[in-house]
Design an enzyme around this catalytic site. Structure first.
Site, PDB file in Angstrom:
ATOM      1  N   SER A 139      32.706   2.260  12.814  1.00 21.18           N
ATOM      2  CA  SER A 139      34.146   2.381  12.515  1.00 21.18           C
ATOM      3  C   SER A 139      34.527   1.234  11.593  1.00 21.18           C
ATOM      4  O   SER A 139      33.809   0.225  11.525  1.00 21.18           O
ATOM      5  CB  SER A 139      34.930   2.266  13.827  1.00 21.18           C
ATOM      6  OG  SER A 139      36.305   2.090  13.577  1.00 21.18           O
ATOM      7  N   TYR A 152      36.815  -1.368  22.152  1.00 18.16           N
ATOM      8  CA  TYR A 152      36.380  -0.541  21.017  1.00 18.16           C
ATOM      9  C   TYR A 152      35.842  -1.421  19.896  1.00 18.16           C
ATOM     10  O   TYR A 152      34.765  -1.153  19.336  1.00 18.16           O
ATOM     11  CB  TYR A 152      37.571   0.298  20.537  1.00 18.16           C
ATOM     12  CG  TYR A 152      37.234   1.354  19.509  1.00 18.16           C
ATOM     13  CD1 TYR A 152      36.773   2.611  19.896  1.00 18.16           C
ATOM     14  CD2 TYR A 152      37.396   1.104  18.149  1.00 18.16           C
ATOM     15  CE1 TYR A 152      36.485   3.587  18.958  1.00 18.16           C
ATOM     16  CE2 TYR A 152      37.101   2.075  17.203  1.00 18.16           C
ATOM     17  CZ  TYR A 152      36.650   3.317  17.606  1.00 18.16           C
ATOM     18  OH  TYR A 152      36.361   4.276  16.671  1.00 18.16           O
TER      19      TYR A 152
HETATM   20  P1  NAD Z   1      36.512  13.257  19.234  1.00 16.61           P
HETATM   21  O1  NAD Z   1      37.200  12.917  20.501  1.00 16.61           O
HETATM   22  O2  NAD Z   1      36.922  14.481  18.487  1.00 16.61           O
HETATM   23  O3  NAD Z   1      34.943  13.298  19.433  1.00 16.61           O
HETATM   24  C1  NAD Z   1      34.271  12.496  20.358  1.00 16.61           C
HETATM   25  C2  NAD Z   1      33.060  13.257  20.814  1.00 16.61           C
HETATM   26  O4  NAD Z   1      32.380  12.464  21.776  1.00 16.61           O
HETATM   27  C3  NAD Z   1      33.441  14.595  21.482  1.00 16.61           C
HETATM   28  O5  NAD Z   1      32.506  15.575  21.110  1.00 16.61           O
HETATM   29  C4  NAD Z   1      33.342  14.250  22.957  1.00 16.61           C
HETATM   30  O6  NAD Z   1      33.051  15.391  23.723  1.00 16.61           O
HETATM   31  C5  NAD Z   1      32.179  13.295  22.927  1.00 16.61           C
HETATM   32  N1  NAD Z   1      32.089  12.455  24.127  1.00 16.61           N
HETATM   33  C6  NAD Z   1      33.042  11.699  24.705  1.00 16.61           C
HETATM   34  N2  NAD Z   1      32.565  11.127  25.830  1.00 16.61           N
HETATM   35  C7  NAD Z   1      31.265  11.524  25.938  1.00 16.61           C
HETATM   36  C8  NAD Z   1      30.243  11.288  26.882  1.00 16.61           C
HETATM   37  N3  NAD Z   1      30.441  10.529  27.971  1.00 16.61           N
HETATM   38  N4  NAD Z   1      29.044  11.875  26.677  1.00 16.61           N
HETATM   39  C9  NAD Z   1      28.825  12.674  25.617  1.00 16.61           C
HETATM   40  N5  NAD Z   1      29.754  12.930  24.678  1.00 16.61           N
HETATM   41  C10 NAD Z   1      30.966  12.361  24.848  1.00 16.61           C
HETATM   42  O7  NAD Z   1      36.673  11.955  18.302  1.00 16.61           O
HETATM   43  P2  NAD Z   1      36.187  11.667  16.815  1.00 16.61           P
HETATM   44  O8  NAD Z   1      37.362  11.135  16.133  1.00 16.61           O
HETATM   45  O9  NAD Z   1      35.451  12.792  16.232  1.00 16.61           O
HETATM   46  O10 NAD Z   1      35.187  10.440  17.074  1.00 16.61           O
HETATM   47  C11 NAD Z   1      33.783  10.509  16.888  1.00 16.61           C
HETATM   48  C12 NAD Z   1      33.238   9.118  16.598  1.00 16.61           C
HETATM   49  O11 NAD Z   1      33.818   8.618  15.398  1.00 16.61           O
HETATM   50  C13 NAD Z   1      33.549   8.089  17.682  1.00 16.61           C
HETATM   51  O12 NAD Z   1      32.435   7.240  17.873  1.00 16.61           O
HETATM   52  C14 NAD Z   1      34.721   7.316  17.096  1.00 16.61           C
HETATM   53  O13 NAD Z   1      34.781   6.017  17.590  1.00 16.61           O
HETATM   54  C15 NAD Z   1      34.362   7.344  15.619  1.00 16.61           C
HETATM   55  N6  NAD Z   1      35.495   7.098  14.725  1.00 16.61           N
HETATM   56  C16 NAD Z   1      36.559   7.981  14.679  1.00 16.61           C
HETATM   57  C17 NAD Z   1      37.615   7.725  13.803  1.00 16.61           C
HETATM   58  C18 NAD Z   1      38.816   8.662  13.675  1.00 16.61           C
HETATM   59  O14 NAD Z   1      39.800   8.312  12.991  1.00 16.61           O
HETATM   60  N7  NAD Z   1      38.800   9.855  14.237  1.00 16.61           N
HETATM   61  C19 NAD Z   1      37.583   6.574  13.013  1.00 16.61           C
HETATM   62  C20 NAD Z   1      36.496   5.702  13.100  1.00 16.61           C
HETATM   63  C21 NAD Z   1      35.448   5.992  13.958  1.00 16.61           C
END
Ligand code: NAD
Length: 257
Positions: A139, A152
């Site tokens: 991130s 985080y």
């Molecule tokens: P999201 O909530 O749509 O996806 C998260 C995924 O992780 C989902 O598929 C969920 O089912 C899975 N998950 C959660 N807990 C779990 C567990 N215990 N075991 C297995 N799977 C699990 O969120 P996202 O925005 O797609 O985030 C995905 C990644 O990207 C994360 O690591 C997040 O930190 C990172 N990220 C997101 C953003 C953003 O703006 N959306 C920005 C920077 C980084």
């Protein structure tokens, strides 16, 4: 560019960025293994749909990334893991003196420790196959901080550090390990926050996006899951064979500030 014959394991890939990355890897020809902690019919349907759309093999494997044994079992059940995308992640926002211990533990386990377990489990197979790509979805918070996100920010900085270490341990092998550092990405989770924020601030959709949500993102545009998927595909390509131990920001200029 083809990833035909390669198998990609993407943690946390039944929604958002993980699913977007899985789609782009499948579009590039990779067989994909989707994952989350749930075991619903729609999780398996997602995999079947990807298989049909891109004429690749796809399966869904239930495994809870908060548990080390599950992380390692995911790699085993996948059957092969040429490409590992560590994406599963959760968030909790709270001042540090009020941060619930169980939230801290869950974020460190899912966002950081899972990367340790899956990488440790996947590397022997990559070595045996003579090729491997690891892409950790960190991130902008792996490179910089925001208040109230102690767990985080700690976990994502940990992921960036672990990425560099694994890259050095594999530097003389045909394996690379890198991290993608997204800024704000338009996922269903983020999309769902827009109506409430519009009401709270009495603003229209575009104003909320540009002035409230993307206040720290100089481009004032969300990154998309397709752009993150494309970056992951690039890191799996031959052109990226000498890119290892680094971070690629997809953040509209956030970390340039
Ligand atoms: P999201 O909530 O749509 O996806 C998260 C995924 O992780 C989902 O598929 C969920 O089912 C899975 N998950 C959660 N807990 C779990 C567990 N215990 N075991 C297995 N799977 C699990 O969120 P996202 O925005 O797609 O985030 C995905 C990644 O990207 C994360 O690591 C997040 O930190 C990172 N990220 C997101 C953003 C953003 O703006 N959306 C920005 C920077 C980084």
């Amino acid at each position: 560019m083809t990833l035909e014959g390669k198998t990609a394991v993407i943690t946390g890939s039944n929604s958002g960025i993980g699913l977007g990355v899985a789609r782009e890897l499948a579009r590039a020809g990779a067989n994909v293994v989707l994952n989350s902690f749930t075991d619903r019919e729609e999780d398996h349907t997602l995999a079947a749909e990807l298989a049909r759309e891109f004429s690749v093999k796809a399966q869904y494997v239930q495994a809870d990334m908060s548990k080390g044994a599950d992380c390692r079992a995911l790699i085993e059940k996948a059957g092969a893991c040429d490409i590992l995308i560590n994406n599963a992640g959760i968030q909790h926002v709270s001042p540090i003196d009020e941060f619930p211990q169980e939230k801290w533990d869950a974020i460190i386990a899912i966002n950081m420790n899972s990367n340790f377990h899956t990488m440790a489990a996947a590397l022997p197979g990559m070595r045996a196959a003579g090729w491997g790509r690891i892409v950790n979805i960190a991130s902008a918070h792996g490179l910089t901080a925001s208040p109230y996100k102690a767990a985080y920010v700690a976990a994502k900085h940990g992921v960036v550090g672990m990425t560099k270490t694994v890259a050095l341990e594999t530097a003389e092998e045909p394996i690379t390990c890198n991290a993608i550092c997204p800024g704000y990405v338009l996922t269903p989770l983020v999309e769902a926050q827009i109506p409430d924020t519009m009401e709270k601030y009495g603003m229209g959709r575009e104003e909320v996006i540009k002035k409230v949500m993307l206040e720290r993102q100089p481009s004032r545009e969300f990154a998309t899951v397709e752009q993150l998927g494309g970056t992951a595909v690039f890191l799996c390509s031959d052109a990226a064979a000498q890119i290892t131990g680094t971070t690629i920001s997809v953040d509209g200029g956030w970390t340039a500030l």
